[in-house]
Design a protein around this motif. Structure first.
Motif, PDB file in Angstrom:
ATOM      1  N   ASN A   1      35.353 -60.142  31.247  1.00 16.52           N
ATOM      2  CA  ASN A   1      36.883 -60.112  30.366  1.00 16.52           C
ATOM      3  C   ASN A   1      36.734 -60.904  29.152  1.00 16.52           C
ATOM      4  OD1 ASN A   1      38.306 -58.686  32.474  1.00 16.52           O
ATOM      5  ND2 ASN A   1      38.199 -60.534  33.716  1.00 16.52           N
ATOM      6  N   ARG A   2      35.956 -61.817  29.267  1.00 16.56           N
ATOM      7  CA  ARG A   2      35.680 -62.627  27.841  1.00 16.56           C
ATOM      8  C   ARG A   2      34.310 -63.057  27.732  1.00 16.56           C
ATOM      9  NH1 ARG A   2      37.794 -65.116  31.356  1.00 16.56           N
ATOM     10  NH2 ARG A   2      39.993 -64.114  31.390  1.00 16.56           N
ATOM     11  N   VAL A   3      33.584 -62.624  26.674  1.00 15.38           N
ATOM     12  CA  VAL A   3      32.101 -63.070  26.533  1.00 15.38           C
ATOM     13  C   VAL A   3      32.114 -63.979  25.410  1.00 15.38           C
ATOM     14  CG1 VAL A   3      29.844 -62.469  25.587  1.00 15.38           C
ATOM     15  CG2 VAL A   3      31.184 -60.919  27.539  1.00 15.38           C
ATOM     16  N   VAL A   4      31.468 -65.345  25.786  1.00 12.81           N
ATOM     17  CA  VAL A   4      31.524 -66.234  24.504  1.00 12.81           C
ATOM     18  C   VAL A   4      30.193 -66.596  24.089  1.00 12.81           C
ATOM     19  CG1 VAL A   4      32.070 -68.586  23.635  1.00 12.81           C
ATOM     20  CG2 VAL A   4      33.608 -67.193  25.370  1.00 12.81           C
ATOM     21  N   ARG A   5      29.782 -66.001  22.958  1.00 15.45           N
ATOM     22  CA  ARG A   5      28.332 -65.929  22.501  1.00 15.45           C
ATOM     23  C   ARG A   5      28.075 -66.903  21.480  1.00 15.45           C
ATOM     24  NH1 ARG A   5      26.928 -60.627  19.826  1.00 15.45           N
ATOM     25  NH2 ARG A   5      27.789 -61.639  18.042  1.00 15.45           N
ATOM     26  N   ILE A   6      26.970 -67.577  21.523  1.00 15.23           N
ATOM     27  CA  ILE A   6      26.361 -68.391  20.626  1.00 15.23           C
ATOM     28  C   ILE A   6      25.089 -67.500  19.802  1.00 15.23           C
ATOM     29  CG2 ILE A   6      25.408 -70.782  19.597  1.00 15.23           C
ATOM     30  CD1 ILE A   6      28.152 -70.960  20.680  1.00 15.23           C
TER      31      ILE A   6
ATOM     32  N   ALA B   1      24.520 -69.443  11.602  1.00 15.16           N
ATOM     33  CA  ALA B   1      24.901 -69.618  13.014  1.00 15.16           C
ATOM     34  C   ALA B   1      26.181 -69.036  13.332  1.00 15.16           C
ATOM     35  CB  ALA B   1      24.508 -70.766  13.788  1.00 15.16           C
ATOM     36  N   PHE B   2      26.666 -68.641  14.467  1.00 20.27           N
ATOM     37  CA  PHE B   2      27.971 -68.032  14.734  1.00 20.27           C
ATOM     38  C   PHE B   2      28.282 -68.057  16.284  1.00 20.27           C
ATOM     39  CE2 PHE B   2      25.960 -65.528  11.679  1.00 20.27           C
ATOM     40  CZ  PHE B   2      26.728 -65.329  10.710  1.00 20.27           C
ATOM     41  N   ILE B   3      29.676 -68.271  16.495  1.00 13.36           N
ATOM     42  CA  ILE B   3      30.199 -68.290  17.731  1.00 13.36           C
ATOM     43  C   ILE B   3      31.072 -67.153  17.746  1.00 13.36           C
ATOM     44  CG2 ILE B   3      32.178 -69.934  17.164  1.00 13.36           C
ATOM     45  CD1 ILE B   3      32.265 -70.860  20.211  1.00 13.36           C
ATOM     46  N   THR B   4      30.883 -66.142  18.780  1.00  6.77           N
ATOM     47  CA  THR B   4      31.580 -64.931  18.965  1.00  6.77           C
ATOM     48  C   THR B   4      32.405 -64.748  20.493  1.00  6.77           C
ATOM     49  OG1 THR B   4      29.834 -63.996  17.740  1.00  6.77           O
ATOM     50  CG2 THR B   4      31.558 -62.321  18.627  1.00  6.77           C
ATOM     51  N   ILE B   5      33.563 -64.391  20.335  1.00  8.58           N
ATOM     52  CA  ILE B   5      34.121 -64.209  21.741  1.00  8.58           C
ATOM     53  C   ILE B   5      34.513 -62.492  21.694  1.00  8.58           C
ATOM     54  CG2 ILE B   5      36.298 -64.452  22.998  1.00  8.58           C
ATOM     55  CD1 ILE B   5      36.450 -67.419  21.620  1.00  8.58           C
ATOM     56  N   LYS B   6      34.033 -61.910  22.828  1.00  7.41           N
ATOM     57  CA  LYS B   6      34.366 -60.448  22.631  1.00  7.41           C
ATOM     58  C   LYS B   6      35.237 -60.139  23.912  1.00  7.41           C
ATOM     59  CE  LYS B   6      30.339 -58.949  20.510  1.00  7.41           C
ATOM     60  NZ  LYS B   6      29.176 -57.659  20.330  1.00  7.41           N
TER      61      LYS B   6
ATOM     62  N   GLY C   1      33.475 -47.609  26.775  1.00  7.78           N
ATOM     63  CA  GLY C   1      32.380 -48.705  26.448  1.00  7.78           C
ATOM     64  C   GLY C   1      32.545 -48.754  25.032  1.00  7.78           C
ATOM     65  N   THR C   2      33.267 -48.058  23.976  1.00 15.42           N
ATOM     66  CA  THR C   2      32.820 -47.933  22.777  1.00 15.42           C
ATOM     67  C   THR C   2      33.516 -49.078  21.878  1.00 15.42           C
ATOM     68  OG1 THR C   2      34.769 -46.287  22.548  1.00 15.42           O
ATOM     69  CG2 THR C   2      32.636 -45.551  22.591  1.00 15.42           C
ATOM     70  N   THR C   3      34.788 -49.377  22.341  1.00 18.11           N
ATOM     71  CA  THR C   3      35.826 -50.456  21.737  1.00 18.11           C
ATOM     72  C   THR C   3      35.949 -51.609  22.599  1.00 18.11           C
ATOM     73  OG1 THR C   3      36.721 -48.387  20.850  1.00 18.11           O
ATOM     74  CG2 THR C   3      38.199 -50.210  20.433  1.00 18.11           C
ATOM     75  N   ARG C   4      36.150 -52.762  21.709  1.00 14.05           N
ATOM     76  CA  ARG C   4      36.576 -53.993  22.409  1.00 14.05           C
ATOM     77  C   ARG C   4      37.006 -54.925  21.384  1.00 14.05           C
ATOM     78  NH1 ARG C   4      31.338 -56.905  25.388  1.00 14.05           N
ATOM     79  NH2 ARG C   4      29.804 -56.696  23.779  1.00 14.05           N
ATOM     80  N   PHE C   5      37.567 -55.779  21.565  1.00 10.74           N
ATOM     81  CA  PHE C   5      38.135 -56.887  20.476  1.00 10.74           C
ATOM     82  C   PHE C   5      37.088 -57.706  20.263  1.00 10.74           C
ATOM     83  CE2 PHE C   5      42.295 -55.478  21.984  1.00 10.74           C
ATOM     84  CZ  PHE C   5      42.949 -55.440  20.501  1.00 10.74           C
ATOM     85  N   GLU C   6      37.044 -58.304  19.047  1.00  7.64           N
ATOM     86  CA  GLU C   6      35.954 -59.399  18.672  1.00  7.64           C
ATOM     87  C   GLU C   6      36.330 -60.335  17.682  1.00  7.64           C
ATOM     88  OE1 GLU C   6      31.329 -58.188  17.839  1.00  7.64           O
ATOM     89  OE2 GLU C   6      32.290 -58.394  15.923  1.00  7.64           O
ATOM     90  N   TRP C   7      36.178 -61.678  18.192  1.00  8.88           N
ATOM     91  CA  TRP C   7      36.452 -62.929  17.228  1.00  8.88           C
ATOM     92  C   TRP C   7      34.988 -63.472  16.790  1.00  8.88           C
ATOM     93  CZ3 TRP C   7      35.994 -68.073  17.591  1.00  8.88           C
ATOM     94  CH2 TRP C   7      36.437 -68.583  16.586  1.00  8.88           C
ATOM     95  N   GLU C   8      34.795 -63.749  15.694  1.00  7.48           N
ATOM     96  CA  GLU C   8      33.584 -64.545  15.180  1.00  7.48           C
ATOM     97  C   GLU C   8      33.965 -65.439  14.159  1.00  7.48           C
ATOM     98  OE1 GLU C   8      29.310 -62.718  15.304  1.00  7.48           O
ATOM     99  OE2 GLU C   8      30.178 -62.343  13.270  1.00  7.48           O
ATOM    100  N   LYS C   9      33.253 -66.394  14.310  1.00  5.03           N
ATOM    101  CA  LYS C   9      33.183 -67.515  13.165  1.00  5.03           C
ATOM    102  C   LYS C   9      32.196 -68.111  12.997  1.00  5.03           C
ATOM    103  CE  LYS C   9      35.978 -71.829  12.210  1.00  5.03           C
ATOM    104  NZ  LYS C   9      36.316 -71.483  11.172  1.00  5.03           N
ATOM    105  N   GLU C  10      31.696 -68.482  11.676  1.00  6.91           N
ATOM    106  CA  GLU C  10      30.317 -68.984  11.469  1.00  6.91           C
ATOM    107  C   GLU C  10      30.425 -70.576  11.617  1.00  6.91           C
ATOM    108  OE1 GLU C  10      27.123 -69.394   7.737  1.00  6.91           O
ATOM    109  OE2 GLU C  10      28.786 -68.108   7.373  1.00  6.91           O
TER     110      GLU C  10
END
Length: 157
Positions: A36-41, A48-53, A60-69
């Motif tokens: 339900n919420r992937v947090v990637r480094i 470098a980035f932190i991303t939350i999907k 499987g084609t669409t999902r919300f994504e938030w990313e910050k350097e």
């Protein structure tokens, strides 16, 4: 927050390398790989980035994504807190008409796996398929980076 629309494919051969206009080395890990919420480094060369999907739609084609350097040193520290296993890959960028394919060639426990992704503006948008593009695996969770960090390619039958 933005919406990411992408399709994912296996790659049949190495011809994409000849068509690539850029490449970068990527090292990434997951602080959280819950569906339900992937947090990637991610560290990509010197950035470098932190991303939350969020969770994907049914196709499987669409999902919300938030990313910050973030600072590379912070990302290196956060990678130490990530779930096993850290993923390492080279990402090749290939232009195909108005689109860009990102082809990831994996290393370590995922050596032998090569996946291409294309980001689209709409789910049904048409695009040119290069001759090296193989079977579509969009929506197959097994091919998500968060999944191959837990169940690497070397373990697949």
């Amino acid at each position: 927050m933005s919406v990411e629309i992408e399709r994912k494919f296996l790659v049949k051969n190495n011809n994409y390398k000849k068509e690539s206009y850029a490449k970068k080395y990527i090292k990434q890990g997951f602080l959280n790989s819950d569906k339900n919420r992937v947090v990637r480094i991610r560290i990509a060369d010197d950035k470098a980035f932190i991303t939350i999907k969020g969770v994907s739609n049914l196709a499987g084609t669409t999902r919300f994504e938030w990313e910050k350097e973030i600072k590379k040193s912070d990302a290196e520290d956060l990678l130490l807190l990530c779930e096993p296993t850290i993923i390492e890959k080279t990402r090749y960028l290939i232009k195909a008409d108005n689109h860009i394919f990102e082809v990831d060639e994996f290393y370590g426990d995922n050596a032998g796996l090569t996946i291409a992704e294309i980001e689209l503006d709409t789910e049904n948008e048409s695009f040119k398929k290069p001759n090296w593009l193989g079977k579509e695996v969009t929506g197959d969770v097994k091919y998500y980076n968060s999944s191959i960090s837990k169940n690497p390619f070397k373990n697949w039958a």
